[in-house]
Scaffold this active site. Structure first.
Site, mmCIF file in Angstrom:
data_model
loop_
_atom_site.group_PDB
_atom_site.id
_atom_site.type_symbol
_atom_site.label_atom_id
_atom_site.label_comp_id
_atom_site.label_asym_id
_atom_site.label_seq_id
_atom_site.Cartn_x
_atom_site.Cartn_y
_atom_site.Cartn_z
ATOM 1 N N CYS A 1 9.476 1.838 3.383
ATOM 2 C CA CYS A 1 10.373 0.741 3.740
ATOM 3 C C CYS A 1 11.794 1.251 3.939
ATOM 4 C CB CYS A 1 10.363 -0.332 2.675
ATOM 5 S SG CYS A 1 11.052 0.258 1.143
ATOM 6 N N PHE B 1 0.816 -1.231 0.000
ATOM 7 C CA PHE B 1 0.000 0.000 0.000
ATOM 8 C C PHE B 1 0.838 1.264 0.000
ATOM 9 C CE2 PHE B 1 0.888 -0.132 4.581
ATOM 10 C CZ PHE B 1 1.063 1.216 4.858
HETATM 11 P P1 NAD Z 1 1.617 -6.628 2.969
HETATM 12 O O1 NAD Z 1 2.681 -7.666 3.014
HETATM 13 O O2 NAD Z 1 0.530 -6.680 3.984
HETATM 14 O O3 NAD Z 1 0.884 -6.634 1.539
HETATM 15 C C1 NAD Z 1 1.614 -6.639 0.341
HETATM 16 C C2 NAD Z 1 0.790 -7.342 -0.730
HETATM 17 O O4 NAD Z 1 0.583 -8.704 -0.323
HETATM 18 C C3 NAD Z 1 -0.584 -6.732 -0.957
HETATM 19 O O5 NAD Z 1 -0.859 -6.715 -2.335
HETATM 20 C C4 NAD Z 1 -1.511 -7.669 -0.196
HETATM 21 O O6 NAD Z 1 -2.796 -7.733 -0.773
HETATM 22 C C5 NAD Z 1 -0.803 -9.007 -0.299
HETATM 23 N N1 NAD Z 1 -1.077 -9.880 0.863
HETATM 24 C C6 NAD Z 1 -1.292 -9.483 2.140
HETATM 25 N N2 NAD Z 1 -1.501 -10.568 2.925
HETATM 26 C C7 NAD Z 1 -1.398 -11.649 2.125
HETATM 27 C C8 NAD Z 1 -1.505 -13.073 2.361
HETATM 28 N N3 NAD Z 1 -1.755 -13.561 3.584
HETATM 29 N N4 NAD Z 1 -1.337 -13.896 1.326
HETATM 30 C C9 NAD Z 1 -1.084 -13.418 0.090
HETATM 31 N N5 NAD Z 1 -0.975 -12.095 -0.184
HETATM 32 C C10 NAD Z 1 -1.131 -11.219 0.821
HETATM 33 O O7 NAD Z 1 2.367 -5.205 3.010
HETATM 34 P P2 NAD Z 1 1.717 -3.761 3.123
HETATM 35 O O8 NAD Z 1 1.196 -3.583 4.512
HETATM 36 O O9 NAD Z 1 0.827 -3.495 1.994
HETATM 37 O O10 NAD Z 1 3.022 -2.851 2.916
HETATM 38 C C11 NAD Z 1 3.889 -2.502 3.950
HETATM 39 C C12 NAD Z 1 5.069 -3.451 4.026
HETATM 40 O O11 NAD Z 1 5.758 -3.464 2.780
HETATM 41 C C13 NAD Z 1 6.108 -3.026 5.050
HETATM 42 O O12 NAD Z 1 6.550 -4.176 5.714
HETATM 43 C C14 NAD Z 1 7.214 -2.413 4.212
HETATM 44 O O13 NAD Z 1 8.497 -2.446 4.784
HETATM 45 C C15 NAD Z 1 7.157 -3.280 3.000
HETATM 46 N N6 NAD Z 1 7.778 -2.623 1.860
HETATM 47 C C16 NAD Z 1 8.988 -3.067 1.462
HETATM 48 C C17 NAD Z 1 9.622 -2.445 0.413
HETATM 49 C C18 NAD Z 1 10.958 -2.914 -0.052
HETATM 50 O O14 NAD Z 1 11.391 -2.461 -1.096
HETATM 51 N N7 NAD Z 1 11.635 -3.786 0.649
HETATM 52 C C19 NAD Z 1 9.008 -1.367 -0.246
HETATM 53 C C20 NAD Z 1 7.751 -0.954 0.183
HETATM 54 C C21 NAD Z 1 7.137 -1.594 1.241
#
Ligand code: NAD
Length: 510
Positions: free
Chosen positions: A296, A164
C-alpha cells in the site's frame, strides 16, 4: 510447537493442507463445508484449503474471547509487559519460519518477507512498553481535598480484518497493541494467505498468552459481516482496499463500534529538476517493484518535473533488466510473483490499456515474465501517462510504474492533492525550502523527503488521508493505544484515613 503442515482431511487432495480456525487456544476445524483455495504463487499449484467460517463459528470465537477477557483485563501491567518480552523473543527466534510461511502463500521474496516480520517485531517491541503507554494523569488538590485523575481501560473484544499483502505484519499492527492494552482479539486474516496467522497463534500460546485472548477465524464476507454485527465486538480494525474499507467503516459504526479502516493508495513520487537522478532512479525501482508492487506504500506514479524526465526515465530503463524476477525462495530473486493468477492478469491488463490510451510502453512485463505456471509478471514502465488513463486512475497493485510528466512543482503538487487517495507521497529534491513547503501543503498522511517508502517507525502511527483511511485513528504507535482503550476520569475525596500498617518487605510492583 505444532508444525504448520498437518495431514490433509479425508476426501481432499493429498497434497493440499487443510487450514483450520484457532479458537480458545486450539485448532478448530470448520464445519461450513466451504473452503477457499490457497496457492503457491511461484508454482501456481494449490497447496492449501482454508476453512471459511459460519456465523456460529465467529460467534464461538467471540464468546471465547469475551470469556477470556474477564481475567485478561485484570492481569497487571507488569505481567503483560513481561509476557510481551517473551513474545518478542519467541517471534524473533521464529522470524524465518514466519517469513517462509508467508513467502509460500504470498509469493514475496524471502528477504522481503524477513523485512516484513522485522517491521512487525518493532510493533511488538513498542507494546513491551505498555506500562508507560497507558499511564494516566493526576491533579492533586484540584479543589480543596479533591484529586482528579485519568485512567485508560481496555475495550473488551476487538476484531482485526486484514489484507493479503502483509499477512504477518498488518495483524501484528493490530493484535500487539490491542492485547497489550488488555483486550481480547479475533483476527480474520486474508483467505489468500492464512497460514502465518495460525503460526502466530501457536507462538502466542507458546509464549504463555492465555487461551481465548487471541483467536483466528478464517473466512470471507460471511465472517466479516458476523464480526461487524456481533454485539460483543466493541471495535474493529481493518486494512484492505478502499471500497471494502468504506463498507467496514459504515457497517461497523452503524452497529455502534469504534472503527479504523485503512484503505487503498495511489502513491506519487515527485522528482524535481535539482534531484540526484541516480538516487531517484534507484528509489523509484526499489519502491515501484519491491514486493511486486503489492504494497500500500508502493510508488505507482512517478511525477517527473521539467527536464529531469528524459534522464530519469532513461536511468530507470537501464536498471530494469537487472531486476531478478523468480521464486521467492531462491536467494537470487529480488521480485516474486503476484498473489493470484486473476490478479496477475488484471495487473497485466493495465499495460495493454495504457498502450491503447496513449502511454509509451518503455518496459513490458508480459514479455519478461519467467516461464512456468507461476503468477509472474515482469517489471513494467509506462511513460507519458496522463490523469485520464486507467493506469493512472486505478490502484494497480502490481509491478507497473507510471511516469507522468509535469512542467512545475505546483502542477506536481496539484496532481497529488487532487488524487482521491492520500496514503504515502515522496519528494526528491536538494532544496530544503521546497521540501519544507511540500510537507506543509501536501494532502497525504505519510510524507517522504528523499525517502520513497515513508512507513513510520513503530513509535509513530501509520495512516493515510482521504480515501486511504476511514475513521479517526491511525494504526500502531500512540494512536493505537488510544484506539484500543477508553478514557475514564475519577474525581475523588477521602476522609482522613487511619489505615496504615507496618510492612518491612521491599515494595513490589506485582
Ligand atoms: P481486500 O479489501 O480485498 O481484502 C481485505 C480484507 O477484507 C480481507 O480479509 C478480505 O477477506 C475482506 N473482504 C474482501 N471482500 C470483502 C467483502 N465484500 N465484504 C467483507 N469483507 C471483504 O484487500 P486485499 O486485496 O486483501 O489487499 C490489498 C488492498 O489493501 C490494497 O488496496 C492495498 O492498498 C490495501 N492495503 C492498505 C494498507 C494501508 O495501510 N492503507 C496496507 C496494506 C494493504
Amino acid at each position: 510447537m505444532t508444525e504448520l503442515a498437518e495431514a490433509p482431511a479425508a476426501g481432499r487432495d493429498e497434497s493440499v493442507t487443510r487450514i483450520p480456525h484457532w479458537i480458545g487456544g486450539q485448532r478448530v476445524e470448520g464445519t461450513s463445508g466451504r473452503s477457499g483455495p490457497v496457492y503457491n504463487p511461484a508454482t501456481g499449484a494449490q497447496t492449501g484449503a482454508v476453512d471459511l467460517s459460519t456465523i456460529e463459528e465467529v460467534d464461538a470465537a467471540v464468546q471465547n474471547a469475551a470469556a477470556a477477557w474477564e481475567s485478561w483485563r485484570t492481569v497487571s501491567l507488569a505481567r503483560r509487559a513481561e509476557l510481551f518480552f517473551r513474545i518478542r523473543e519467541l517471534f524473533h527466534a521464529h522470524r524465518e519460519d514466519l517469513a517462509r510461511s508467508l513467502t509460500a502463500e504470498h509469493g514475496k521474496v524471502l528477504s522481503d518477507a524477513m523485512g516484513e516480520v522485522a517491521r512487525g517485531l518493532e510493533v511488538i517491541e513498542y507494546a513491551c512498553g505498555i506500562p508507560t503507554l497507558v499511564k494516566g494523569e493526576f491533579s492533586e488538590q484540584a479543589s480543596t481535598g479533591i484529586d482528579v485523575y485519568s485512567i485508560r481501560q481496555p475495550l473488551g473484544v476487538v476484531a482485526g480484518i486484514t489484507p493479503f499483502n502483509f499477512p504477518a505484519m498488518v495483524p501484528m499492527w493490530m493484535w500487539a497493541p490491542a492485547i497489550a492494552c488488555g483486550n481480547c482479539f479475533v483476527l480474520k486474516p486474508s483467505e489468500k494467505d492464512p497460514s502465518p496467522s495460525l503460526l502466530t497463534a501457536e507462538l502466542l500460546k507458546e509464549a504463555g498468552l492465555p487461551d481465548g485472548v487471541f483467536n483466528v477465524v478464517h473466512g470471507d464476507k460471511v465472517a466479516v459481516d458476523a464480526l461487524l454485527e456481533h454485539p460483543r465486538v466493541v471495535a474493529v480494525s481493518f486494512v484492505g482496499s478502499t471500497p471494502i474499507a468504506r463498507y467496514i467503516y459504515e457497517t461497523g459504526t452503524k452497529h455502534g463500534k469504534r472503527v479504523q479502516a485503512l484503505g487503498g493508495a495511489k502513491n506519487h513520487m515527485i522528482v524535481l529538476p535539482d534531484a540526484d537522478v541516480d538516487m531517484a532512479a534507484d528509489a523509484a525501482v526499489s519502491a515501484g517493484y519491491g514486493s511486486a508492487g503489492e504494497r500500500c506504500m508502493a510508488v505507482s506514479v512517478l511525477v517527473a518535473v521539467g527536464d529531469v524526465a528524459d534522464p530519469l526515465v532513461e536511468a530507470i530503463k537501464q536498471r530494469l533488466p537487472k531486476v531478478k524476477v523468480g521464486n521467492g525462495l531462491e536467494p537470487a530473486s529480488e521480485m516474486g510473483p503476484l498473489v493470484t493468477r486473476e490478479h496477475r492478469d488484471k495487473v497485466a491488463s493495465y499495460i495493454a490499456s495504457g498502450s491503447e490510451q496513449g502511454a509509451t510502453v518503455v518496459a513490458d512485463g508480459r514479455e519478461t515474465a519467467p516461464d512456468g505456471d507461476g503468477f509472474f509478471l515482469g517489471v513494467s514502465l509506462l511513460d507519458n501517462v496522463t490523469t485520464e488513463m486507467d493506469a493512472y486512475r486505478d490502484e494497480i497493485f502490481g509491478p507497473v510504474l507510471s511516469v507522468v510528466r509535469a512542467t512545475s512543482y505546483d502542477e506536481a503538487l496539484a496532481l497529488v492533492n487532487d488524487n482521491p487517495y492520500g496514503n504515502g507521497v515522496a519528494l526528491f529534491t536538494r532544496d530544503g525550502g521546497v521540501a519544507r513547503q511540500f510537507q506543509f501543503e501536501v494532502t497525504a498522511g505519510m510524507v517522504g523527503i528523499n525517502v520513497p517508502i515513508p512507513v513510520p517507525v513503530a513509535y509513530y502511527s501509520f495512516g493515510g488521508w482521504k480515501a486511504s483511511l476511514f475513521g479517526d485513528s491511525h494504526a500502531y504507535g500512540p494512536e493505537s493505544i488510544h484506539f484500543y482503550t477508553r478514557g475514564k476520569v475519577v474525581t475523588s475525596r477521602w476522609p482522613d484515613p487511619a489505615t496504615s500498617a507496618v510492612d518491612l518487605g521491599f515494595p513490589q510492583t506485582r
